[in-house]
Motif scaffolding. Structure first.
Motif, PDB file in Angstrom:
ATOM      1  N   TRP A   1       0.848  -1.185   0.000  1.00 18.07           N
ATOM      2  CA  TRP A   1       0.000   0.000   0.000  1.00 18.07           C
ATOM      3  C   TRP A   1       0.886   1.239   0.000  1.00 18.07           C
ATOM      4  CZ3 TRP A   1      -2.434   2.780   4.613  1.00 18.07           C
ATOM      5  CH2 TRP A   1      -3.535   3.554   4.220  1.00 18.07           C
ATOM      6  N   ARG A   2       0.240   2.430  -0.124  1.00 18.37           N
ATOM      7  CA  ARG A   2       1.002   3.686  -0.181  1.00 18.37           C
ATOM      8  C   ARG A   2       1.839   3.903   1.079  1.00 18.37           C
ATOM      9  NH1 ARG A   2      -4.553   6.958   0.608  1.00 18.37           N
ATOM     10  NH2 ARG A   2      -4.543   7.088   2.899  1.00 18.37           N
ATOM     11  N   SER A   3       1.337   3.412   2.240  1.00 14.67           N
ATOM     12  CA  SER A   3       2.078   3.455   3.496  1.00 14.67           C
ATOM     13  C   SER A   3       2.253   2.012   3.936  1.00 14.67           C
ATOM     14  CB  SER A   3       1.305   4.259   4.545  1.00 14.67           C
ATOM     15  OG  SER A   3       2.015   4.329   5.759  1.00 14.67           O
TER      16      SER A   3
ATOM     17  N   PRO B   1      -6.266   1.201  -3.371  1.00 13.81           N
ATOM     18  CA  PRO B   1      -7.358   0.445  -2.732  1.00 13.81           C
ATOM     19  C   PRO B   1      -7.041   0.162  -1.261  1.00 13.81           C
ATOM     20  CG  PRO B   1      -6.806  -0.489  -4.878  1.00 13.81           C
ATOM     21  CD  PRO B   1      -5.743   0.517  -4.567  1.00 13.81           C
ATOM     22  N   ALA B   2      -8.069   0.028  -0.454  1.00 11.54           N
ATOM     23  CA  ALA B   2      -7.870  -0.264   0.965  1.00 11.54           C
ATOM     24  C   ALA B   2      -7.050  -1.544   1.117  1.00 11.54           C
ATOM     25  CB  ALA B   2      -9.219  -0.410   1.662  1.00 11.54           C
ATOM     26  N   PRO B   3      -6.047  -1.542   1.997  1.00 11.28           N
ATOM     27  CA  PRO B   3      -5.132  -2.680   2.100  1.00 11.28           C
ATOM     28  C   PRO B   3      -5.589  -3.736   3.099  1.00 11.28           C
ATOM     29  CG  PRO B   3      -4.353  -0.934   3.506  1.00 11.28           C
ATOM     30  CD  PRO B   3      -5.631  -0.422   2.866  1.00 11.28           C
ATOM     31  N   THR B   4      -4.791  -4.781   3.185  1.00  9.43           N
ATOM     32  CA  THR B   4      -4.939  -5.850   4.174  1.00  9.43           C
ATOM     33  C   THR B   4      -3.690  -5.855   5.049  1.00  9.43           C
ATOM     34  OG1 THR B   4      -6.248  -7.170   2.637  1.00  9.43           O
ATOM     35  CG2 THR B   4      -5.234  -8.347   4.471  1.00  9.43           C
ATOM     36  N   ARG B   5      -3.853  -6.262   6.311  1.00  5.15           N
ATOM     37  CA  ARG B   5      -2.693  -6.372   7.205  1.00  5.15           C
ATOM     38  C   ARG B   5      -2.006  -7.725   7.029  1.00  5.15           C
ATOM     39  NH1 ARG B   5      -2.321  -2.555  11.242  1.00  5.15           N
ATOM     40  NH2 ARG B   5      -4.182  -1.240  11.493  1.00  5.15           N
TER      41      ARG B   5
ATOM     42  N   GLY C   1      -0.716  -4.238   2.661  1.00  2.50           N
ATOM     43  CA  GLY C   1      -0.604  -4.413   1.220  1.00  2.50           C
ATOM     44  C   GLY C   1      -1.646  -5.350   0.659  1.00  2.50           C
ATOM     45  N   TYR C   2      -1.239  -6.111  -0.362  1.00  5.52           N
ATOM     46  CA  TYR C   2      -2.176  -6.923  -1.136  1.00  5.52           C
ATOM     47  C   TYR C   2      -1.509  -8.239  -1.530  1.00  5.52           C
ATOM     48  CZ  TYR C   2      -3.364  -1.973  -1.869  1.00  5.52           C
ATOM     49  OH  TYR C   2      -3.611  -0.642  -1.703  1.00  5.52           O
ATOM     50  N   GLU C   3      -2.328  -9.279  -1.681  1.00  7.25           N
ATOM     51  CA  GLU C   3      -1.846 -10.548  -2.208  1.00  7.25           C
ATOM     52  C   GLU C   3      -2.791 -11.018  -3.304  1.00  7.25           C
ATOM     53  OE1 GLU C   3      -1.761 -13.522   0.837  1.00  7.25           O
ATOM     54  OE2 GLU C   3      -3.852 -13.224   1.401  1.00  7.25           O
ATOM     55  N   ASP C   4      -2.388 -12.072  -4.018  1.00  3.58           N
ATOM     56  CA  ASP C   4      -3.156 -12.675  -5.112  1.00  3.58           C
ATOM     57  C   ASP C   4      -3.280 -11.719  -6.303  1.00  3.58           C
ATOM     58  OD1 ASP C   4      -3.491 -14.988  -3.604  1.00  3.58           O
ATOM     59  OD2 ASP C   4      -5.352 -14.247  -2.711  1.00  3.58           O
TER      60      ASP C   4
END
Length: 339
Positions: A81-83, A109-113, A123-126
């Protein structure tokens, strides 16, 4: 001992790379076809693949074009993510050499921890697509994009990557492309004004923490009961922000979230002098306040003054007097505002 250490390192590396290698073999077994209209070629590696896509097959008559930076990642690999949290960095785009590009702005987009190497990251996975809003230098003329993408992908190890992508959009009517729905789907996940979705960040204030830092308390409200609210706090680079401690009130329609803020060094600026950014996420709903202004937290400032005087001059009762001022903020209505 060196032989054993070398064998252990080799075994660890093989375990970390087993899934990416299998992912790469699948790509080789079924080669990706040539790039369709409104998309660049995939840039592929053993950790995943990335490309640029456009929401239309041509630029149309205006000066606005919607694009997306799409990642498809090998299992258990992530981008940021951006941060990014305690580690990592977000993808960076360099459009040097592009033609008819006025400006480009990437959305998040809203991230996941996630927990990577014992560190909490965002960030993001998949699969993820970062929407990109583009303004043309000359409306209605063809767009030729050249993008260098610098990103970090992580699983149990992290690998920095740099790839080059190219996407051409001709002049002509802006008919929706096959990627229009994909771009829209991820654009809907970008936090904005949560009031449109029935949630809002109502109040924020700074509290005294322990010796390791301060505590930010945020109250969020929802028209319907919250499901699993989370809060991402961004601030000065020298601060790390924990996962929030959440207390539900009013039948789940109010969530009070406390986030511990830890300065990395003793020279980190006091948080009461800094602007913060809060992103509230509850499932598919999100609210974003990009600027938090602290309107002179009077109670906290006076309390710290009393504590300093007590420590410096040993004046009896001053430290206790500071605690009396804990309620001043609520009484006089001085509190940080959410903008």
């Amino acid at each position: 001992r060196q032989a054993r250490s070398g064998a252990a390192w080799a075994a660890t590396a093989a375990r970390h790379l087993a899934v990416p290698i299998a992912f790469a073999l699948l790509l080789l077994a079924g080669p990706v076809s040539a790039a369709p209209t409104a998309a660049s070629d995939w840039s592929q590696n053993e950790f995943g693949m990335v490309r640029l896509v456009a929401a239309t097959d041509a630029v149309g008559a205006g000066d606005a074009v919607r694009l997306g930076l799409e990642f498809r990642l090998a299992p258990h690999w992530k981008v940021y993510w951006r941060s990014p949290g305690a580690a990592g960095y977000p993808p960076r785009l360099d459009f040097a050499g592009s033609s008819n590009l006025g400006e480009a702005r990437m959305l998040w987009p809203a991230p996941t921890r996630f927990s990577v190497l014992g560190l909490e990251t965002l960030g993001y996975e998949d699969q993820v697509l970062y929407p990109i809003e583009v303004r043309l230098a000359r409306a209605g003329e063809a767009l030729a994009l050249k993008a260098r993408v610098d990103y970090l992908t992580c699983s149990e190890i992290c690998v920095p990557m740099e790839v080059d992508l190219a996407l051409d959009l001709p002049a002509g009517p802006a008919e929706p492309s096959r990627f229009a729905h994909l771009i829209e789907r991820f654009a809907e996940r970008v936090p904005g004004d949560g009031r449109m979705q029935g949630i809002r960040l109502a109040q924020a204030r700074l509290l005294d923490g322990d010796d390791s830092g301060a505590v930010v308390e945020v109250t969020a409200e929802s028209d319907l009961p919250f499901a699993a609210p989370d809060l991402f706090v961004e601030g000065p680079a020298l601060y790390a922000f924990d996962r929030p401690q959440v207390r539900m009130e009013e039948g789940g329609r109010s969530a009070v979230m406390r986030v511990a803020a830890h300065p990395a060094t003793a020279t980190a600026p006091p948080l009461e002098r800094e602007a913060l950014t809060f992103t509230l996420v509850d499932g598919a709903r999100a609210d974003d306040r990009r600027r938090i202004t602290h309107h002179g937290d009077v109670a906290l400032a006076v309390k710290r003054l009393f504590q300093f005087l007590d420590h410096a001059f040993r004046v009896p009762g001053l430290a206790d007097a500071g605690h009396v001022l804990d309620g001043v903020q609520d009484l006089v209505g001085v509190k940080p505002s959410l903008q």
